[in-house]
Design a protein around this motif. Structure first.
Motif, PDB file in Angstrom:
ATOM      1  N   GLY A 248       0.721  -1.162  -0.075  1.00 29.45           N
ATOM      2  CA  GLY A 248      -0.070  -0.139   0.012  1.00 29.45           C
ATOM      3  C   GLY A 248       0.705   1.205  -0.039  1.00 29.45           C
ATOM      4  O   GLY A 248       0.551   2.418  -0.780  1.00 29.45           O
ATOM      5  N   VAL A 249       1.958   1.215   0.919  1.00 29.14           N
ATOM      6  CA  VAL A 249       2.637   2.455   0.681  1.00 29.14           C
ATOM      7  C   VAL A 249       3.453   2.688  -0.634  1.00 29.14           C
ATOM      8  O   VAL A 249       3.243   3.767  -1.067  1.00 29.14           O
ATOM      9  CB  VAL A 249       4.033   2.144   1.541  1.00 29.14           C
ATOM     10  CG1 VAL A 249       5.152   2.980   1.571  1.00 29.14           C
ATOM     11  CG2 VAL A 249       3.512   1.866   3.307  1.00 29.14           C
ATOM     12  N   THR A 250       3.921   1.532  -1.357  1.00 26.97           N
ATOM     13  CA  THR A 250       4.293   1.696  -2.698  1.00 26.97           C
ATOM     14  C   THR A 250       2.957   2.358  -3.498  1.00 26.97           C
ATOM     15  O   THR A 250       3.334   3.122  -4.331  1.00 26.97           O
ATOM     16  CB  THR A 250       4.536   0.354  -3.104  1.00 26.97           C
ATOM     17  OG1 THR A 250       5.698  -0.114  -2.298  1.00 26.97           O
ATOM     18  CG2 THR A 250       5.511   0.669  -4.472  1.00 26.97           C
ATOM     19  N   ALA A 251       1.927   1.730  -3.594  1.00 25.57           N
ATOM     20  CA  ALA A 251       0.911   2.361  -4.210  1.00 25.57           C
ATOM     21  C   ALA A 251       0.631   3.779  -4.090  1.00 25.57           C
ATOM     22  O   ALA A 251       0.380   4.663  -4.976  1.00 25.57           O
ATOM     23  CB  ALA A 251      -0.540   1.409  -3.888  1.00 25.57           C
ATOM     24  N   GLY A 252       0.410   4.128  -2.770  1.00 29.93           N
ATOM     25  CA  GLY A 252       0.390   5.548  -2.395  1.00 29.93           C
ATOM     26  C   GLY A 252       1.401   6.475  -3.152  1.00 29.93           C
ATOM     27  O   GLY A 252       1.096   7.667  -3.376  1.00 29.93           O
ATOM     28  N   LEU A 253       2.710   5.918  -2.918  1.00 33.84           N
ATOM     29  CA  LEU A 253       3.671   6.806  -3.443  1.00 33.84           C
ATOM     30  C   LEU A 253       3.626   7.001  -4.848  1.00 33.84           C
ATOM     31  O   LEU A 253       3.819   8.186  -5.300  1.00 33.84           O
ATOM     32  CB  LEU A 253       4.914   6.014  -3.115  1.00 33.84           C
ATOM     33  CG  LEU A 253       6.262   6.926  -3.295  1.00 33.84           C
ATOM     34  CD1 LEU A 253       6.619   7.810  -2.165  1.00 33.84           C
ATOM     35  CD2 LEU A 253       7.437   5.958  -3.523  1.00 33.84           C
ATOM     36  N   LEU A 254       3.326   5.896  -5.621  1.00 32.61           N
ATOM     37  CA  LEU A 254       2.965   6.122  -7.090  1.00 32.61           C
ATOM     38  C   LEU A 254       2.051   7.165  -7.164  1.00 32.61           C
ATOM     39  O   LEU A 254       1.873   7.815  -8.233  1.00 32.61           O
ATOM     40  CB  LEU A 254       2.861   4.982  -7.627  1.00 32.61           C
ATOM     41  CG  LEU A 254       3.935   3.719  -7.650  1.00 32.61           C
ATOM     42  CD1 LEU A 254       3.605   2.579  -8.428  1.00 32.61           C
ATOM     43  CD2 LEU A 254       5.119   4.526  -8.510  1.00 32.61           C
ATOM     44  N   ILE A 255       0.643   6.916  -6.763  1.00 33.86           N
ATOM     45  CA  ILE A 255      -0.395   7.971  -6.851  1.00 33.86           C
ATOM     46  C   ILE A 255       0.084   9.378  -6.662  1.00 33.86           C
ATOM     47  O   ILE A 255      -0.174  10.153  -7.050  1.00 33.86           O
ATOM     48  CB  ILE A 255      -1.694   7.397  -5.950  1.00 33.86           C
ATOM     49  CG1 ILE A 255      -1.963   6.006  -6.377  1.00 33.86           C
ATOM     50  CG2 ILE A 255      -2.812   8.394  -5.895  1.00 33.86           C
ATOM     51  CD1 ILE A 255      -2.977   6.076  -7.482  1.00 33.86           C
ATOM     52  N   VAL A 256       0.439   9.590  -5.586  1.00 37.04           N
ATOM     53  CA  VAL A 256       1.276  10.863  -4.987  1.00 37.04           C
ATOM     54  C   VAL A 256       2.251  11.340  -5.997  1.00 37.04           C
ATOM     55  O   VAL A 256       1.853  12.732  -6.209  1.00 37.04           O
ATOM     56  CB  VAL A 256       1.756  10.905  -3.593  1.00 37.04           C
ATOM     57  CG1 VAL A 256       2.342  12.048  -3.098  1.00 37.04           C
ATOM     58  CG2 VAL A 256       0.561  10.613  -2.618  1.00 37.04           C
ATOM     59  N   SER A 257       2.982  10.735  -6.374  1.00 39.62           N
ATOM     60  CA  SER A 257       3.920  11.357  -7.667  1.00 39.62           C
ATOM     61  C   SER A 257       3.400  11.445  -8.853  1.00 39.62           C
ATOM     62  O   SER A 257       4.068  11.935  -9.683  1.00 39.62           O
ATOM     63  CB  SER A 257       5.222  10.592  -7.612  1.00 39.62           C
ATOM     64  OG  SER A 257       4.944   9.082  -7.944  1.00 39.62           O
ATOM     65  N   GLY A 258       2.081  11.149  -8.982  1.00 36.44           N
ATOM     66  CA  GLY A 258       1.505  11.395 -10.060  1.00 36.44           C
ATOM     67  C   GLY A 258       1.627  10.348 -11.216  1.00 36.44           C
ATOM     68  O   GLY A 258       1.442  10.640 -12.650  1.00 36.44           O
ATOM     69  N   THR A 259       2.328   9.236 -10.813  1.00 36.88           N
ATOM     70  CA  THR A 259       2.583   8.245 -12.114  1.00 36.88           C
ATOM     71  C   THR A 259       1.689   7.159 -12.051  1.00 36.88           C
ATOM     72  O   THR A 259       1.585   6.076 -12.607  1.00 36.88           O
ATOM     73  CB  THR A 259       4.022   7.625 -11.908  1.00 36.88           C
ATOM     74  OG1 THR A 259       4.276   7.181 -10.375  1.00 36.88           O
ATOM     75  CG2 THR A 259       4.905   8.717 -12.307  1.00 36.88           C
ATOM     76  N   GLY A 260       0.743   7.211 -10.864  1.00 40.17           N
ATOM     77  CA  GLY A 260      -0.229   5.955 -10.692  1.00 40.17           C
ATOM     78  C   GLY A 260      -1.777   6.158 -11.368  1.00 40.17           C
ATOM     79  O   GLY A 260      -2.048   7.374 -11.846  1.00 40.17           O
ATOM     80  N   THR A 261      -2.545   5.081 -11.627  1.00 37.30           N
ATOM     81  CA  THR A 261      -3.763   5.403 -12.243  1.00 37.30           C
ATOM     82  C   THR A 261      -4.791   4.456 -11.620  1.00 37.30           C
ATOM     83  O   THR A 261      -4.276   3.675 -10.647  1.00 37.30           O
ATOM     84  CB  THR A 261      -3.719   4.961 -13.817  1.00 37.30           C
ATOM     85  OG1 THR A 261      -3.322   3.470 -13.818  1.00 37.30           O
ATOM     86  CG2 THR A 261      -2.886   5.711 -14.644  1.00 37.30           C
ATOM     87  N   VAL A 262      -6.012   4.717 -11.745  1.00 37.19           N
ATOM     88  CA  VAL A 262      -7.002   4.054 -11.076  1.00 37.19           C
ATOM     89  C   VAL A 262      -6.874   2.695 -11.395  1.00 37.19           C
ATOM     90  O   VAL A 262      -7.129   1.625 -10.625  1.00 37.19           O
ATOM     91  CB  VAL A 262      -8.380   4.601 -11.245  1.00 37.19           C
ATOM     92  CG1 VAL A 262      -9.451   3.807 -10.408  1.00 37.19           C
ATOM     93  CG2 VAL A 262      -8.345   6.066 -10.794  1.00 37.19           C
TER      94      VAL A 262
END
Lengths: 276, 301
Positions: free
Chosen positions: A122-136
């Motif tokens: 979850g920490v990794t997913a959160g980090l990716l979302i926050v850094s703008g590289t994640g998607t739904v």
């Protein structure tokens, strides 16, 4: 019946919290997955693939090694340790069946594992979302990764209980667990690879190999996740396997469940024979 | 007629061709307090494990209120305190009791109150890892009192307890028995159980060698009373020649007599007048009685 299973499960979870097992497992998973996400992002640019997909593919491979190890470490002590400490005598004198006892343990340990995975990845997913590289869509992939990791963990927990009930001694169970991890997670793949290389006619690759992958929960897990990501071509390891299989990738999940149920049943049979 | 609390009939269990329990049979009625005595390795724990259904006897039959050992009915009726009881170190006393109450389908809140009863009220929120052996033993007893067990099995419950805790322990056992529960406790010393039990079973090398009240056992043993006569300076030879008996040193003589001869022997001693400085009368001790019964088969075997 459910009260007793739940009672054992809650106690197991509480012990997991208290002896910092959950924290330790979560930290290890978080550290490795963050390292993969941050350091492993370099190739994403050149390949033009979603960075989150790459990360999840790497995490799936990480899970193959780490989750069975964590599960075996949780499980090897479950029966043997209680015999060593003398706590099993009292528990078994209570009106609880051996199956209820083991199912309770399994439920508790699965929750420990799920919490650790949820936090660690979850920490990794959160980090990716926050850094703008994640998607739904990437989050769905993460959920699938965590869910199937829990299932993989369950299969290896069941293996651990079997070893624990078989040896009835913590130290022997620990040694055997490491051996099983080495065989199923590392050597099994090497053996398959060797067989593929040696097999010139291609019958092994077509007839045996797909089922050999299904038979091992670690390989089945990797197959399922990489196939679901449609990324196996990119991240290698099992390039193109998903397309050439004689069964849908979801069958891999079924095979993990079947493996887990079989191992747990064996463990229950063994626990029934213990005279504490 | 309601079935007896516990019936054992011709129970035999052999480990590696060595009989651990050999043809043991007895019956316990409701509300009885029974001590099962035997030296280490006499087969007490093996017997308990068979009553609990962990081990199966090679021959013979065990019934707990008419039910088979290990059956749901039997396990619901039995409460057990193992020898050297152990709990998970990182749990607190209260958590341990709640855990066992739930396993036994009893009220967890009522179970936690048992901590006060065994004198652990203060320590209930501390982790079991920090408990002394006596505290663990008392927590184990509290665990065995959860709900209202009809047959309480206690394996060497008082070893490791200080004298005050031990007294408190027997008070609790009396209460439990007064409620109608049968209490079977094992020990390796008769001195520990003394007058605290209604009946005494003695196990020696797997065989049941005694099954009676302490009073009857004392009579059946027929052990002599020991009279130690201390005389004036260098009088031992004279005392020994006039009374019979064995000379211990130059001043003391030891006489053995049956309980019925005691008074006449004492009269004979006092008749010697100034030759006698002191008389010491010792009844056969509990250990002597125990040794008498457990020693018998030791010689045979």
């Amino acid at each position: 019946m459910f009260t007793r299973i739940l009672t054992v499960a809650i106690q197991e979870f509480r012990i997991g919290l208290r002896n910092r097992w959950i924290m330790l497992a979560a930290l290890i998973l978080a550290a490795f997955s963050l390292a993969l996400a941050l350091l492993g992002s370099a190739p994403a640019g050149t390949l033009g693939v979603d960075r989150m997909t790459i990360t999840i593919a790497s995490l799936a491979t990480l899970s193959v090694y780490l989750v069975p190890l964590i599960a075996l470490l949780l499980a090897f002590d479950a029966v043997a340790g209680e015999i060593d400490r003398g706590t099993l005598l009292l528990v078994f004198s209570c009106p609880i069946s051996r199956a209820e006892f083991l199912l309770g343990k399994a439920l508790g340990h699965v929750c420990v594992l799920a919490l650790a995975l949820l936090f660690g990845y979850g920490v990794t997913a959160g980090l990716l979302i926050v850094s703008g590289t994640g998607t739904v869509a990437g989050l769905v992939d993460f959920a699938r990764l965590i869910g199937s990791s829990v299932l993989l963990g369950f299969a290896f927990l069941a293996v651990g209980y079997t070893l624990s009930a078989l040896t009835r001694q913590s130290s022997t169970a620990a040694a055997l667990s490491i051996g099983v991890w080495l065989v199923l997670v590392v050597l099994y793949d090497l053996a398959l690879l060797g067989a593929l290389v040696a097999d010139s006619s291609g019958t092994f690759a077509a007839k045996v190999f797909p089922f050999a992958i299904l038979a091992n929960p670690a390989d089945a897990f990797r197959l399922f996740n990489l196939a679901a990501l449609n990324a196996s071509d990119l991240v290698g390891g099992m390039a193109g396997v998903g397309e050439s299989l004689p069964f849908p990738p979801a069958a891999a999940l079924g095979s993990i469940v079947a493996f887990a149920v079989l191992a747990l049943s064996l463990a229950i049979v063994l626990v029934r024979r213990i005279a504490p | 007629m309601t079935p007896a609390a516990l019936t054992l009939d011709g129970i035999t269990k052999t480990f590696d061709k060595r009989p651990a329990v050999d043809g043991v049979g007895f019956t316990l009625e409701a509300g009885e307090r029974i001590a099962l005595l035997g030296h280490n390795g006499a087969g007490k724990t093996t017997l308990f494990k068979m009553i609990l259904g962990f081990l199966h006897p090679d021959a013979g039959d065990i019934r707990i209120f008419g039910a088979e050992p290990g059956s749901a009915a039997a396990r619901n009726a039995i409460a057990y305190l193992p020898e050297a009881v152990a709990f998970h170190k990182s749990l607190t006393g209260e958590e341990v009791l709640r855990f066992y109450a739930r396993l036994k389908s009893e009220d967890p809140v009522a179970a936690v109150k048992l901590l006060d009863r065994v004198g652990l009220g203060e320590a209930g929120r501390r982790r079991v890892g920090g408990y002394s052996k006596g505290m663990r033993q008392r927590l184990g007893l509290a665990q065995a009192l959860i709900g209202s067990p009809r047959l309480v099995l206690l394996d060497e419950p008082t070893s490791g307890l200080d004298p005050i805790s031990r007294q408190n322990f027997y008070e609790i056992i009396d209460e439990v028995a007064a409620r109608g529960a049968t209490v079977l406790l094992s020990s390796h010393a008769l001195t520990e159980v003394e007058a605290k039990t209604d009946r005494i079973l003695i196990l020696s090398k797997g065989k049941l060698v005694a099954n009676d009240t302490l009073l009857s056992l004392r009579e059946a043993a027929g052990l002599p009373i020991r009279l130690k006569v201390q005389g004036a300076e260098d009088s031992a030879d004279e005392i020994a020649s006039r009374l019979g008996g064995e000379r211990i040193n130059c001043r003391s003589v030891e006489l053995l007599c049956t309980p019925s001869d005691k008074v006449s022997q004492l009269a004979a001693i006092t008749a010697l007048g100034p030759l006698i400085a002191d008389v010491d009368v010792s009844l056969p001790s509990l250990d002597d009685i125990y040794r008498h019964f457990s020693g018998e088969t030791a010689k045979e075997g």
